[in-house]
Design an enzyme around this catalytic site. Sequence first.
Site, PDB file in Angstrom:
ATOM      1  N   THR A  27       0.870  -1.177   0.000  1.00 46.75           N
ATOM      2  CA  THR A  27       0.000   0.000   0.000  1.00 46.75           C
ATOM      3  C   THR A  27       0.906   1.225   0.000  1.00 46.75           C
ATOM      4  OG1 THR A  27      -0.054   0.175   2.417  1.00 46.75           O
ATOM      5  CG2 THR A  27      -1.725  -1.218   1.397  1.00 46.75           C
ATOM      6  N   ALA A  60       3.162  -1.195   4.827  1.00 47.17           N
ATOM      7  CA  ALA A  60       2.421  -0.024   5.306  1.00 47.17           C
ATOM      8  C   ALA A  60       3.431   1.120   5.453  1.00 47.17           C
ATOM      9  CB  ALA A  60       1.756  -0.340   6.643  1.00 47.17           C
ATOM     10  N   VAL A  86       7.456  -2.278   7.227  1.00 52.15           N
ATOM     11  CA  VAL A  86       7.377  -0.815   7.295  1.00 52.15           C
ATOM     12  C   VAL A  86       8.005  -0.205   6.043  1.00 52.15           C
ATOM     13  CG1 VAL A  86       8.014   1.245   8.598  1.00 52.15           C
ATOM     14  CG2 VAL A  86       7.443  -0.880   9.818  1.00 52.15           C
ATOM     15  N   LYS A  87       7.189   0.577   5.347  1.00 49.84           N
ATOM     16  CA  LYS A  87       7.654   1.178   4.086  1.00 49.84           C
ATOM     17  C   LYS A  87       8.223   2.560   4.395  1.00 49.84           C
ATOM     18  CE  LYS A  87       5.737   1.063  -0.545  1.00 49.84           C
ATOM     19  NZ  LYS A  87       4.487   1.261  -1.280  1.00 49.84           N
ATOM     20  N   VAL A  88       9.445   2.780   3.949  1.00 49.85           N
ATOM     21  CA  VAL A  88      10.187   3.999   4.311  1.00 49.85           C
ATOM     22  C   VAL A  88      10.705   4.654   3.028  1.00 49.85           C
ATOM     23  CG1 VAL A  88      12.197   4.849   5.591  1.00 49.85           C
ATOM     24  CG2 VAL A  88      10.935   2.863   6.457  1.00 49.85           C
TER      25      VAL A  88
END
Length: 217
Positions: A27, A60, A86-88
């Site tokens: 996402t 996310a 965790v999308k960074v």
Amino acid sequence: MKFFIDTANLAEIREAEALGILDGVTTNPSLIAKEGIKGLNNIFQHYVDICSIVEGDVSAEVVATDFDGMVREGEQLAELSEKIVVKVPMIKDGVKAISYFTKHNIRTNCTLVFSAGQAILAAKAGATYVSPFIGRIDDISWDGMELISQLVEIYTNYDFETQVLAASIRNPLHIVKCAEAGADVVTCPLSSIMGLLNHPLTDVGLAKFLADAKKWL
Ligand code: E4P
């Protein structure tokens, strides 16, 4: 090659999951906004709902752009489910945050990657996935697929464990080209996954078989 679906739409995720080929979900803030979900609690609940549909990883994204904010948000996201990655974003504090998350056993997906140099930094920081955006590169008349091949080669040269997650997929041919290039993962809109099904000779052949089957009666 793993297949992720690139959407926050629960019906689409269920449809892809029902095919039995889905390995995860990605996402981003735009995809969440598209679903009309408002408020942090509702957004967190939406991630939990996505995690309840799929077996695999669910990316996310943090929206903070400073190290402390990204760490705070990332830790909250990771608490939601062990499936959360965790999308960074690929910025200086993002690289610092990925290094931090790596040391604390929180898996990461480094997003908005458009060059091999950026992908090398993400891998050095220990990112679980790196997301090169091939469609957006094609959109500016460069060759997105070339970047995928370059990253696969570089990561292989040095045995980096970071997986190449080809993102910003626009069509079924992108998926096939990613498979040829050796991408570890493709994240695709449902339409591109469904597009893989189509071939006119399949339709013609099936119509003929069904017509001939009627002759049995
Ligand atoms: C997924 O991780 C990316 O955010 C997404 O693939 C971007 O796709 P787009 O370029 O079609 O917005």
